[in-house]
Motif scaffolding. Structure first.
Motif, short mmCIF file in Angstrom:
data_model
loop_
_atom_site.label_atom_id
_atom_site.label_comp_id
_atom_site.label_asym_id
_atom_site.label_seq_id
_atom_site.Cartn_x
_atom_site.Cartn_y
_atom_site.Cartn_z
N CYS A 74 -4.20 3.03 -6.20
CA CYS A 74 -4.24 1.67 -5.69
C CYS A 74 -5.84 1.38 -5.93
N ARG A 133 -4.27 -3.83 -4.91
CA ARG A 133 -2.86 -3.25 -5.03
C ARG A 133 -2.29 -2.75 -3.74
N MET A 134 -2.92 -2.72 -2.82
CA MET A 134 -2.53 -1.93 -1.58
C MET A 134 -3.02 -2.84 -0.49
N MET A 189 2.29 0.96 4.42
CA MET A 189 1.70 0.34 3.55
C MET A 189 2.36 -0.33 2.67
N VAL A 199 1.25 -1.37 -7.24
CA VAL A 199 0.84 -0.68 -8.58
C VAL A 199 1.23 -1.20 -9.86
N TYR A 253 -6.03 -5.53 -9.09
CA TYR A 253 -6.85 -5.14 -7.79
C TYR A 253 -6.58 -6.29 -7.08
N ILE A 263 -7.89 1.21 -8.29
CA ILE A 263 -8.44 1.18 -9.86
C ILE A 263 -9.70 0.05 -9.74
N LEU A 315 1.89 11.99 2.05
CA LEU A 315 0.80 12.93 1.19
C LEU A 315 -0.42 12.15 1.15
N PHE A 316 -0.39 11.00 1.25
CA PHE A 316 -1.77 10.09 1.19
C PHE A 316 -2.58 10.46 2.69
N LYS A 317 -1.64 10.47 3.49
CA LYS A 317 -2.36 10.76 4.88
C LYS A 317 -2.73 12.36 4.98
N GLU A 362 -16.55 0.99 -3.69
CA GLU A 362 -15.76 1.26 -2.73
C GLU A 362 -14.44 0.61 -2.58
N ASN A 363 -13.74 0.58 -3.56
CA ASN A 363 -12.37 -0.15 -3.79
C ASN A 363 -11.51 0.35 -2.80
N LEU A 364 -10.53 -0.48 -2.09
CA LEU A 364 -9.58 0.16 -1.06
C LEU A 364 -8.75 1.15 -1.60
N MET A 365 -8.63 2.37 -0.98
CA MET A 365 -7.70 3.28 -1.39
C MET A 365 -6.78 3.75 -0.39
N ALA A 366 -5.68 4.37 -0.82
CA ALA A 366 -4.81 4.87 -0.01
C ALA A 366 -4.76 6.37 0.08
N CYS A 367 -5.23 7.10 -0.90
CA CYS A 367 -5.02 8.57 -0.93
C CYS A 367 -6.58 9.10 -0.89
N ARG A 389 -9.89 6.68 5.97
CA ARG A 389 -10.80 5.98 5.63
C ARG A 389 -11.92 6.66 4.85
N GLN A 433 1.69 1.59 -13.46
CA GLN A 433 0.50 2.05 -14.09
C GLN A 433 0.70 3.39 -14.77
#
Lengths: 260, 303
Positions: free
Chosen positions: A232, B59-60, B67, B71, B57, A234, B268-270, A220-225, A55, B74
C-alpha cells in the motif's frame, strides 16, 4: 527467519514536549536488536475500532543498556492523538526494527541534517550515531513558531543546531530553505539528509540536487503492514513502484521521481 | 495434542490455518518473523503473466474495524516469480499455493501452465474476484458463465489441486460456487474483499486513487461467515473460509460453519503472529471439548 520482532513494550514515560509533540519512552523486556537512524517501529495503538491499523514512528533514541527505545509523536490524526494519551505503565505492541536506515556518513564527512515537525527525531538520532565531531554536523530544524519547537539542548554536543520559524519568533525567519546554510553553503556538505513534511523535503532535495550533493530523505507514505506484504505504501521510483516500508523509508533523491 | 490435520482435495495440511493471498507477500516476509513451516499453508501474492505496476497511491484507507485497499495486483509477473522467488521459497515445509490472475482466459491459462511445471507448488488458487483491476479479475467471478468459462479452461491446463477464490460482490455466492464445482474446481475459497469506498469530508475527495477498493478486516466477518455457511451447504468440495479472522474464536466459527480450513489475511498487518496463536488456540479448544481431531468441528454448527 527471526530478523523482525513483534513484542510488547512498557510505556515508561510520556512527556509533552510542546502542544503537539510528545516523547514516549518504551521499555522492552527482551534485548533490543541493533536499530539505526531512519528505521522505524510500527505501533498497535489498540484503543478503538476506529484505529484498526498500526502507526509507524521513526526511532528517536535507543538505550541498549536498559533496552529502552523512544519515539517522538506529533499529533497528526486520530491514531497519533490517541497514542499521546497513553499513560506510563501501559503496554504497547511494536513490530520492529523496520525499514532501511540513512547512509551512515564516512569518517571525514561534513553533513547537514534538516528536520521539520517530528522529522527532527531521526535527524537527531543520526547526528548522535554519526560518530562525527560536532563541527562536521549542521542541523537545521524548522517550525511554524517557537511554540512548535522542542528542547534539543542535550543534542548540541553532537552538532551545530540552528532553527528557522515561519513567524520569525526564533532563529531565521522563514522556511528551512531560507537558512543561510542551505541557501549559501549547500555545496560544502558531503551528505545532506532531510525528514519532515513532503514540501520541505522536496525543497531541500531540489537545493541539494542543484549543488550536486548526496541527499537522502525519509518518506512516510500511508502503510498498512510496515513489513512489505500489503503493497500500500508504494512510491514511484526509477526502479518501479517500491514499498516505502521495506525499500525505504529512506531514499536517495536520485531514485525518486520527484519533479525537483 | 489433538490432530489438526485437514485435507483440501489432495492437499494434506498439518493444520487448517493458512495465510491469505495479498497479505503475506511471497512467504519470506513472514518467515522474517518465524518459521513458516508451522503454518497450514501459504497463498502467495497474486501473480499475472507479466509485470503489473498496480494502481496509483493512495491505495489504502483505514476504516472502522478494517481497511480498504486498491493495490491492483502489483507483481513482477510469473516468469520473475519462477526465476527469482520460487528457488528461494520452494523448500519451506508448508504448501505454497500460487494465486493465479489474468485479464483474459488466455492469460489465466498462461500463468497456470507455467505453475503446473513447478514441482513444489501443490495447488493454485484461481483469483476470479480481485475488485481492483479494470480487466479480468472480479469480472469473471460475478457471473456464472464467466466463472464457469475460466474454471473450465484452467481445469484443462492444471493437473493438481485447483482452488477457486470467490467474490462476495454477487447476489448469490452459492450459485457461483456450484458453477465452478461443476467445471472441476477441487475447492473454493471465500470471500475476497467487498467493494467499498471512503471519502475525506474535509477535502471532499475519495481516499483511494481508484475511488473504490476492497474492504477487509473484522468489519466483514459476519457477512463472510454467512457466505461460507451458505456455500458449504451448496457444494460437496471443501470450502476454505476467509474474511476478517483475527483470533481463534473467529477461525473456529468458520470451521463450524463448514469451512475445512481458513485463511488469515488482514490480521497479519495487525500482528503477523496471529496465525500461530490461532493454531495453538484451536488445539486448546479441541482439548477443552475432548475432541481428537479438528475434523470433528468442521460443519459442526448445532441448529
Amino acid at each position: 527467519m527471526g530478523k523482525k520482532l513483534v513484542s510488547d513494550f512498557l510505556v515508561t514515560e510520556n512527556i509533552a514536549l510542546n502542544k503537539t509533540n510528545f516523547l514516549i519512552r518504551l521499555a522492552s523486556d527482551i534485548k533490543l536488536p541493533s536499530i539505526s537512524p531512519g528505521q522505524f517501529v510500527n505501533i498497535d495503538i489498540n484503543k478503538s475500532n476506529e484505529i484498526f491499523l498500526r502507526r509507524p514512528f521513526s526511532v528517536f533514541e535507543v538505550d541498549y543498556t536498559n533496552n529502552l527505545l523512544s519515539i517522538i509523536v506529533k499529533i497528526l490524526g486520530r491514531g497519533s492523538k490517541k497514542l499521546t494519551e497513553i499513560q506510563p505503565g501501559e503496554k504497547l505492541s511494536l513490530i520492529y526494527p523496520l525499514g532501511k536506515h540513512f547512509t551512515i556518513p564516512d569518517k571525514k564527512d561534513k553533513i547537514l541534517a534538516v528536520g521539520g515537525g517530528s522529522g527532527l527525531a531521526p535527524m537527531l538520532f543520526l547526528a548522535r550515531e554519526s560518530g562525527l565531531p560536532p563541527e562536521n554536523v549542521d542541523i537545521v530544524i524548522g517550525a511554524r513558531s517557537v511554540a512548535d519547537l522542542v528542547d534539543v539542548d542535550s543534542y548540541r554536543k553532537y552538532g551545530n543546531i540552528q532553527f528557522t520559524t515561519e513567524d520569525g519568533s526564533t532563529g531565521t525567519k522563514g522556511f528551512v530553505t531560507d537558512h543561510h546554510l542551505l541557501k549559501n553553503e549547500m555545496g560544502k556538505y558531503d551528505k545532506v539528509y532531510a525528514c519532515g513534511p513532503d514540501a520541505m523535503m522536496k525543497a531541500v532535495s531540489s537545493m541539494a540536487k542543484k549543488a550536486g550533493v548526496f541527499c537522502e530523505v525519509s518518506l512516510e507514505n500511508l502503510m498498512a503492514c510496515g513489513f512489505g506484504v500489503c503493497l500500500c505504501c508504494i512510491e514511484p521510483t526509477v526502479k518501479g513502484n517500491l514499498c516505502v516500508c521495506t525499500e525505504g523509508p529512506v531514499f536517495n533523491i536520485n531514485d525518486l521521481k520527484w519533479q525537483i | 495434542m489433538a490432530d489438526l490435520g485437514v485435507k483440501i482435495h489432495e492437499l494434506q495440511l498439518k493444520n487448517p490455518v493458512m495465510l491469505a493471498s495479498g497479505t503475506c507477500g511471497f512467504a519470506e516476509e513472514i518467515n522474517d518473523f518465524y518459521d513458516v513451516s508451522q503454518l497450514g499453508g501459504i497463498f502467495l501474492k497474486g501473480t499475472t503473466p507479466r509485470n503489473r505496476d498496480g494502481n496509483l497511491y493512495p491505495r489504502m484507507a483505514e476504516t472502522p474495524s478494517g481497511m480498504l485497499n486498491a493495490v491492483g495486483l502489483q507483481n513482477k509477473g510469473i516468469d520473475f516469480f519462477i526465476e527469482n522467488i520460487y528457488p528461494r521459497i520452494k523448500d519451506y515445509n508448508t504448501p505454497l499455493i500460487v494465486n493465479v490472475n489474468g485479464s483474459t482466459v488466455e492469460e489465466y491459462i498462461e500463468v497456470t501452465e507455467k505453475v503446473n511445471e513447478l514441482d513444489k507448488i501443490p495447488a493454485i488458487e484461481l483469483n476470479i474476484s480481485c475488485p481492483n483491476v479494470k480487466e479480468g479479475g472480479m469480472a469473471f467471478g460475478v457471473t456464472c458463465p464467466g466463472a464457469e468459462a475460466v474454471t473450465r479452461e484452467v481445469r484443462k491446463a492444471y493437473k493438481k489441486t485447483l482452488i477457486v477464490k470467490l467474490s462476495p460482490n454477487v447476489t448469490d455466492v452459492s450459485e457461483i460456487a456450484r458453477a465452478v464445482e461443476g467445471q472441476g474446481a477441487d475447492s473454493v475459497s471465500l470471500v475476497n474483499t467487498f467493494v467499498g469506498m471512503a471519502i475525506d469530508a474535509e477535502t471532499r475527495r475519495p481516499l483511494l486513487s481508484t475511488v473504490t477498493g476492497g474492504l477487509s478486516g473484522p468489519a466483514i466477518k459476519p457477512i463472510a461467515l454467512r457466505m461460507v455457511w451458505q456455500v458449504a451447504k451448496a457444494v460437496k468440495i471443501p470450502v476454505i473460509g476467509i474474511g476478517g479472522i483475527m483470533n481463534t474464536a473467529d477461525a473456529i466459527e468458520f470451521l463450524l460453519a463448514g469451512a475445512s480450513a481458513v485463511q488469515v489475511g488482514t490480521a497479519l498487518f495487525k500482528d503477523p503472529l496471529i496465525p500461530l496463536q490461532i493454531i495453538k488456540g484451536i488445539n486448546e479448544y479441541l482439548e477443552k471439548y475432548k475432541m481428537e481431531s479438528v475434523k470433528q468441528i468442521i460443519g459442526g454448527l448445532q441448529m
